[in-house]
Design a protein around this motif. Structure first.
Motif, PDB file in Angstrom:
ATOM      1  N   THR A 221      33.198  41.363  12.684  1.00 21.21           N
ATOM      2  CA  THR A 221      31.934  41.166  11.984  1.00 21.21           C
ATOM      3  C   THR A 221      30.927  40.570  12.961  1.00 21.21           C
ATOM      4  OG1 THR A 221      32.425  38.896  11.291  1.00 21.21           O
ATOM      5  CG2 THR A 221      33.208  40.686   9.854  1.00 21.21           C
ATOM      6  N   GLY A 222      29.656  40.549  12.563  1.00 19.45           N
ATOM      7  CA  GLY A 222      28.646  39.951  13.417  1.00 19.45           C
ATOM      8  C   GLY A 222      28.920  38.482  13.696  1.00 19.45           C
ATOM      9  N   THR A 223      29.334  37.754  12.670  1.00 19.75           N
ATOM     10  CA  THR A 223      29.649  36.336  12.839  1.00 19.75           C
ATOM     11  C   THR A 223      30.818  36.143  13.796  1.00 19.75           C
ATOM     12  OG1 THR A 223      28.849  35.809  10.614  1.00 19.75           O
ATOM     13  CG2 THR A 223      30.344  34.231  11.630  1.00 19.75           C
ATOM     14  N   GLU A 224      31.816  37.025  13.709  1.00 22.88           N
ATOM     15  CA  GLU A 224      32.979  36.922  14.596  1.00 22.88           C
ATOM     16  C   GLU A 224      32.612  37.203  16.047  1.00 22.88           C
ATOM     17  OE1 GLU A 224      36.552  38.093  11.435  1.00 22.88           O
ATOM     18  OE2 GLU A 224      35.509  39.672  12.557  1.00 22.88           O
ATOM     19  N   VAL A 225      31.681  38.116  16.271  1.00 21.41           N
ATOM     20  CA  VAL A 225      31.239  38.396  17.638  1.00 21.41           C
ATOM     21  C   VAL A 225      30.558  37.169  18.231  1.00 21.41           C
ATOM     22  CG1 VAL A 225      29.631  39.732  19.067  1.00 21.41           C
ATOM     23  CG2 VAL A 225      31.004  40.885  17.318  1.00 21.41           C
ATOM     24  N   VAL A 226      29.661  36.551  17.471  1.00 20.20           N
ATOM     25  CA  VAL A 226      28.955  35.371  17.977  1.00 20.20           C
ATOM     26  C   VAL A 226      29.931  34.211  18.193  1.00 20.20           C
ATOM     27  CG1 VAL A 226      27.101  33.724  17.545  1.00 20.20           C
ATOM     28  CG2 VAL A 226      26.827  36.102  16.845  1.00 20.20           C
ATOM     29  N   GLN A 227      30.895  34.054  17.283  1.00 19.90           N
ATOM     30  CA  GLN A 227      31.903  33.009  17.465  1.00 19.90           C
ATOM     31  C   GLN A 227      32.742  33.287  18.708  1.00 19.90           C
ATOM     32  OE1 GLN A 227      32.592  30.025  15.395  1.00 19.90           O
ATOM     33  NE2 GLN A 227      33.439  29.713  17.437  1.00 19.90           N
ATOM     34  N   LYS A 228      33.031  34.549  18.954  1.00 21.17           N
ATOM     35  CA  LYS A 228      33.792  34.938  20.153  1.00 21.17           C
ATOM     36  C   LYS A 228      33.015  34.596  21.419  1.00 21.17           C
ATOM     37  CE  LYS A 228      36.167  39.025  22.073  1.00 21.17           C
ATOM     38  NZ  LYS A 228      37.551  38.508  21.971  1.00 21.17           N
ATOM     39  N   TYR A 229      31.700  34.748  21.350  1.00 24.91           N
ATOM     40  CA  TYR A 229      30.854  34.363  22.496  1.00 24.91           C
ATOM     41  C   TYR A 229      30.994  32.870  22.790  1.00 24.91           C
ATOM     42  CZ  TYR A 229      26.596  32.499  24.594  1.00 24.91           C
ATOM     43  OH  TYR A 229      25.715  31.779  25.358  1.00 24.91           O
ATOM     44  N   PHE A 230      30.894  32.026  21.750  1.00 24.85           N
ATOM     45  CA  PHE A 230      31.034  30.589  21.947  1.00 24.85           C
ATOM     46  C   PHE A 230      32.427  30.222  22.461  1.00 24.85           C
ATOM     47  CE2 PHE A 230      27.463  30.304  18.809  1.00 24.85           C
ATOM     48  CZ  PHE A 230      26.594  29.599  19.617  1.00 24.85           C
ATOM     49  N   ASP A 231      33.452  30.886  21.924  1.00 21.10           N
ATOM     50  CA  ASP A 231      34.827  30.572  22.322  1.00 21.10           C
ATOM     51  C   ASP A 231      35.110  30.998  23.761  1.00 21.10           C
ATOM     52  OD1 ASP A 231      35.248  29.605  19.782  1.00 21.10           O
ATOM     53  OD2 ASP A 231      36.260  31.404  19.043  1.00 21.10           O
ATOM     54  N   THR A 232      34.529  32.131  24.171  1.00 24.00           N
ATOM     55  CA  THR A 232      34.794  32.692  25.496  1.00 24.00           C
ATOM     56  C   THR A 232      33.959  32.035  26.579  1.00 24.00           C
ATOM     57  OG1 THR A 232      35.259  34.825  24.429  1.00 24.00           O
ATOM     58  CG2 THR A 232      34.943  34.853  26.806  1.00 24.00           C
ATOM     59  N   ASN A 233      32.797  31.534  26.200  1.00 24.70           N
ATOM     60  CA  ASN A 233      31.870  30.979  27.190  1.00 24.70           C
ATOM     61  C   ASN A 233      31.462  29.542  26.837  1.00 24.70           C
ATOM     62  OD1 ASN A 233      31.155  33.493  28.929  1.00 24.70           O
ATOM     63  ND2 ASN A 233      30.949  34.223  26.823  1.00 24.70           N
TER      64      ASN A 233
END
Length: 266
Positions: free
Chosen positions: A21-33
């Motif tokens: 989902t869009g929220t999961e993509v943004v959360q993945k950004y925070f988690d990865t970077n």
């Protein structure tokens, strides 16, 4: 034939099950970077009008991130008119404060909420662009699962996410669409739209490089970043000249004080 149809249905179902989902993509950004614990950066900000250099600044930035609090200071170290201007900003969930020292006035003042959408040092970047929005600040919608983005000579396969702020009183746009590279999960391009749905400005990362921090952590960093104003044709380019990450010895507590803002001394 029935087996082939069934196999296709299963494949589609599995693909849908694993789509983000869009929220999961943004959360993945925070988690990865994750943000570096400490940072020291020297960069230039060059603005162009009609294709010609209109203004040029050199700035030094110090930052630290601890206990959920992100603090950043900037100083203009080279400029025809803004040398000695300093900024201090602190961010924590539910609390966001920015202060500026203008040497011509010899005063420190707080930047009010309504001014956060104004130009940063006369560039096409705004005060909002110098800080990070929290996941909860926006509604996030995945609008393209495999968007192809080409910047300079590099092609990216991206998740395109439309992010709409819950509160629009302190932002200069109605919504934005960010393109997150599926390898680095960095937003390599962001389009900003006004309330009529017209494109206002676009930010592109022209150069993205991995930097090894002192704590043996790798950070994907924007080395060259361009913000272009689609209404005026003016654009600004930030170019990093030197960057040190996760080295506590480069950052002093005194940088994040009102005294440093007014004196430049820690």
């Amino acid at each position: 034939m029935k087996k082939m149809i069934l196999a296709g249905v299963i494949a589609v179902a599995c693909g849908a099950a694993f789509a983000l989902t869009g929220t999961e993509v943004v959360q993945k950004y925070f988690d990865t970077n994750p943000a570096p614990s400490f940072s020291r950066t020297v960069f230039t900000c060059d603005s162009y009008k009609g294709g010609k250099l209109d203004d040029s600044l050199t700035l030094e930035q110090f930052g630290r991130h601890r206990n959920g609090l992100t603090e950043t200071v900037f100083e203009v170290v080279k400029s025809a008119s803004l040398k000695g201007t300093r900024f201090l900003q602190s961010q924590k969930k539910g609390d966001d404060a920015r202060f500026i020292y203008a040497p011509a006035l010899r005063t420190v003042r707080r930047i009010p909420v309504q001014d956060k959408s104004k130009q940063f040092c006369g560039s096409e970047f705004t005060y909002n662009d110098t800080s990070m929005r929290e996941l909860e600040d926006d509604d996030h919608e995945l609008v393209d699962e495999k968007a192809l983005v080409r910047i300079a000579s590099i092609s990216y396969t991206c998740w395109a996410v439309k992010s709409t702020p819950h509160s629009k009183k302190d932002v200069e746009y109605d919504y934005r669409i960010a393109y997150y590279d599926q390898n680095t999960v960095m937003p390599v391009k962001t389009d900003y739209f006004d309330r009529s749905g017209k494109l206002m400005k676009t930010m592109e990362i022209k150069k993205l490089v991995p930097i090894q921090g002192k704590m043996n952590r790798k950070h994907w960093c924007r080395q060259v970043c361009e913000m272009s104003n689609k209404r005026t044709g003016r654009y600004s380019v930030i170019t990093v000249k030197n960057q040190i990450l996760d080295d506590a010895s480069t950052v002093k507590d005194g940088y994040f004080t009102q005294n440093w803002l007014s004196t430049g001394k820690n």
